[in-house]
Write a protein that holds these residues in place. Sequence first.
Motif, short mmCIF file in Angstrom:
data_model
loop_
_atom_site.label_atom_id
_atom_site.label_comp_id
_atom_site.label_asym_id
_atom_site.label_seq_id
_atom_site.Cartn_x
_atom_site.Cartn_y
_atom_site.Cartn_z
N ASP A 322 -33.81 -31.00 -35.56
CA ASP A 322 -33.36 -30.44 -36.84
C ASP A 322 -32.51 -29.19 -36.68
O ASP A 322 -32.37 -28.38 -37.59
CB ASP A 322 -34.55 -30.16 -37.77
N GLY A 323 -31.94 -29.03 -35.50
CA GLY A 323 -31.01 -27.95 -35.24
C GLY A 323 -30.31 -28.18 -33.93
O GLY A 323 -30.77 -28.99 -33.11
N LEU A 324 -29.16 -27.51 -33.72
CA LEU A 324 -28.45 -27.70 -32.46
C LEU A 324 -27.66 -26.48 -32.07
O LEU A 324 -27.23 -25.69 -32.92
CB LEU A 324 -27.52 -28.91 -32.53
N VAL A 325 -27.51 -26.33 -30.77
CA VAL A 325 -26.57 -25.38 -30.18
C VAL A 325 -25.70 -26.20 -29.24
O VAL A 325 -26.21 -26.85 -28.32
CB VAL A 325 -27.30 -24.28 -29.38
N THR A 326 -24.40 -26.21 -29.49
CA THR A 326 -23.52 -27.05 -28.68
C THR A 326 -22.11 -26.47 -28.67
O THR A 326 -21.83 -25.47 -29.33
CB THR A 326 -23.52 -28.50 -29.20
N ASP A 327 -21.25 -27.11 -27.90
CA ASP A 327 -19.87 -26.62 -27.80
C ASP A 327 -19.02 -27.15 -28.96
O ASP A 327 -19.39 -28.12 -29.64
CB ASP A 327 -19.25 -27.03 -26.46
N VAL A 328 -17.89 -26.54 -29.17
CA VAL A 328 -17.02 -26.86 -30.30
C VAL A 328 -16.51 -28.30 -30.22
O VAL A 328 -16.48 -29.02 -31.23
CB VAL A 328 -15.84 -25.87 -30.37
N HIS A 329 -16.10 -28.75 -29.04
CA HIS A 329 -15.59 -30.11 -28.90
C HIS A 329 -16.65 -31.14 -29.29
O HIS A 329 -16.35 -32.13 -29.98
CB HIS A 329 -15.12 -30.36 -27.47
N SER A 330 -17.88 -30.93 -28.85
CA SER A 330 -18.96 -31.84 -29.21
C SER A 330 -19.23 -31.82 -30.71
O SER A 330 -19.50 -32.85 -31.33
CB SER A 330 -20.24 -31.47 -28.45
N SER A 331 -19.16 -30.63 -31.31
CA SER A 331 -19.38 -30.49 -32.75
C SER A 331 -18.36 -31.32 -33.53
O SER A 331 -18.71 -32.04 -34.47
CB SER A 331 -19.28 -29.03 -33.17
N ARG A 332 -17.11 -31.21 -33.14
CA ARG A 332 -16.06 -31.96 -33.84
C ARG A 332 -16.20 -33.46 -33.60
O ARG A 332 -15.91 -34.27 -34.49
CB ARG A 332 -14.70 -31.45 -33.39
N GLU A 333 -16.66 -33.83 -32.41
CA GLU A 333 -16.88 -35.25 -32.12
C GLU A 333 -18.02 -35.80 -32.99
O GLU A 333 -17.94 -36.92 -33.49
CB GLU A 333 -17.22 -35.43 -30.65
N LEU A 334 -19.06 -35.02 -33.19
CA LEU A 334 -20.16 -35.43 -34.07
C LEU A 334 -19.67 -35.68 -35.49
O LEU A 334 -20.04 -36.68 -36.13
CB LEU A 334 -21.24 -34.36 -34.09
N ILE A 335 -18.84 -34.79 -35.99
CA ILE A 335 -18.31 -34.94 -37.34
C ILE A 335 -17.42 -36.17 -37.44
O ILE A 335 -17.49 -36.93 -38.40
CB ILE A 335 -17.55 -33.66 -37.75
N GLU A 336 -16.60 -36.40 -36.43
CA GLU A 336 -15.72 -37.57 -36.42
C GLU A 336 -16.54 -38.86 -36.35
O GLU A 336 -16.22 -39.85 -37.03
CB GLU A 336 -14.75 -37.50 -35.24
N MET A 337 -17.61 -38.86 -35.57
CA MET A 337 -18.49 -40.03 -35.49
C MET A 337 -19.09 -40.35 -36.85
O MET A 337 -19.19 -41.51 -37.24
CB MET A 337 -19.59 -39.80 -34.45
N ASP A 338 -19.49 -39.30 -37.56
CA ASP A 338 -20.10 -39.52 -38.86
C ASP A 338 -19.07 -39.99 -39.88
O ASP A 338 -19.38 -40.82 -40.74
CB ASP A 338 -20.79 -38.24 -39.35
N ARG A 339 -17.85 -39.48 -39.80
CA ARG A 339 -16.79 -39.97 -40.69
C ARG A 339 -16.52 -41.45 -40.46
O ARG A 339 -16.35 -42.21 -41.41
CB ARG A 339 -15.52 -39.15 -40.45
N ARG A 340 -16.47 -41.85 -39.19
CA ARG A 340 -16.25 -43.27 -38.89
C ARG A 340 -17.38 -44.13 -39.42
O ARG A 340 -17.15 -45.23 -39.94
CB ARG A 340 -16.09 -43.46 -37.38
N ARG A 341 -18.59 -43.61 -39.30
CA ARG A 341 -19.74 -44.36 -39.82
C ARG A 341 -19.62 -44.56 -41.33
O ARG A 341 -19.84 -45.66 -41.86
CB ARG A 341 -21.03 -43.63 -39.49
N LEU A 342 -19.29 -43.49 -42.04
CA LEU A 342 -19.18 -43.57 -43.49
C LEU A 342 -18.03 -44.49 -43.94
O LEU A 342 -18.09 -45.06 -45.02
CB LEU A 342 -19.00 -42.17 -44.08
N MET A 343 -17.01 -44.61 -43.10
CA MET A 343 -15.89 -45.50 -43.40
C MET A 343 -16.14 -46.93 -42.90
O MET A 343 -15.28 -47.80 -43.05
CB MET A 343 -14.61 -44.95 -42.76
N GLY A 344 -17.32 -47.14 -42.31
CA GLY A 344 -17.64 -48.47 -41.81
C GLY A 344 -16.88 -48.84 -40.57
O GLY A 344 -16.65 -50.03 -40.30
N LYS A 345 -16.52 -47.85 -39.75
CA LYS A 345 -15.75 -48.11 -38.55
C LYS A 345 -16.51 -47.79 -37.28
O LYS A 345 -15.96 -47.44 -36.26
CB LYS A 345 -14.45 -47.30 -38.57
N GLU A 346 -17.82 -47.89 -37.34
CA GLU A 346 -18.63 -47.68 -36.15
C GLU A 346 -18.31 -48.74 -35.10
O GLU A 346 -18.07 -49.90 -35.42
CB GLU A 346 -20.12 -47.76 -36.48
N ASN A 347 -18.36 -48.29 -33.83
CA ASN A 347 -18.18 -49.27 -32.76
C ASN A 347 -19.41 -50.13 -32.62
O ASN A 347 -20.50 -49.69 -32.81
CB ASN A 347 -17.91 -48.52 -31.42
#
Length: 347
Positions: A322-347
């Motif tokens: 329920d919390g995270l400490v991570t690098d900026v690149h990973s943070s943006r990748e997490l957000i992009e993964m969630d956007r793809r999921r919401l758009m139905g574009k999960e791999n």
Amino acid sequence: MSDLHICYNRVSRGNTVSVGGRMMADAEEVRMLAEITRLYYEEEWTQQRIAKKFNMSRSLVSKLLSKARKIGIVEIIIHDEEFHPYRKLEEELKKRFQIREAVCVSVENSENPVKTVGAAAAKYVARKLSTVKYVAMTAGTTTRQIAESFSSGVPFDHVTFVPMSGGLGEERWEIQANVVCERMAKNSGGNSLQLHAPIVLDSYEAKEMLLKQHFIKSVMEKARNAELAVVGLGSSPQYFELTESYLHGINREKDDISRRLVGDISYNYFDKEGELIDCKWNRQLISLNIEEIKRIPEVIAVTEGTEKAASLYAALKHKIVDGLVTDVHSSRELIEMDRRRLMGKEN
């Protein structure tokens, strides 16, 4: 320190004044409020000095300053982009994944990214220690770096660091949970427990027998009852390396596991739904399991590198952490993964 910018928004219209788009009947009061706020914020007068100038009590000055902020005579804008450039990114992570905390760290110019993230996590953990008694910790390179980076001028002698899993043997002794906890205790002025057990046993029956031993059972119970867990996350390739080292002949499961495996938390290997995979390794593992980890009040994941993004994403979406400490690149990748999921574009 943050930069404070004071804005005065006054438009006179006869005997009334518009403040922040609202009309006030008493223009004289507005002028007094504006003068008090100017003296306090721009001239840096004390409230006591202002009270003496206007022949009023200090408590009344405090109330008038509050009123000036409330009605819009003065606006305080905190410009902290230079000091906290990733606040918006952190807020998006918190909102998107419904987590209590997110800390993003730039590793762009870092010679040792794991050390950079670990140092940020150490500061986060330090803020938490005054209110906890037990802290459960996983093995791993990142958690070891947290321990190495930890420092405090005040000893946390009321805190005990507890390992969440058994040991990895001499090959990986420096990153096993016992060593991480011992190092955290040394650098924090706290205490640590040792779990004298291997990471995995040869059979499920042997595991069950070992877990009944008092010296194992008591440590595991304290880990379950921790108020805070600090965990690293692994990526899928590590599974095959570990099983080849500790479970001979496990490769016959490799093809089946590889299609489902996303990552691990405390060596519990899970799929993209955050579910524990039914395999020999997980059945014979000496560690808190995923459900036990979920029940710890706060579980903070600390990771570095986008290769762990899939593992972290599953852990966030399915409320393992329920919390995270991570690098900026990973943070943006997490957000992009969630956007793809919401758009139905999960791999």
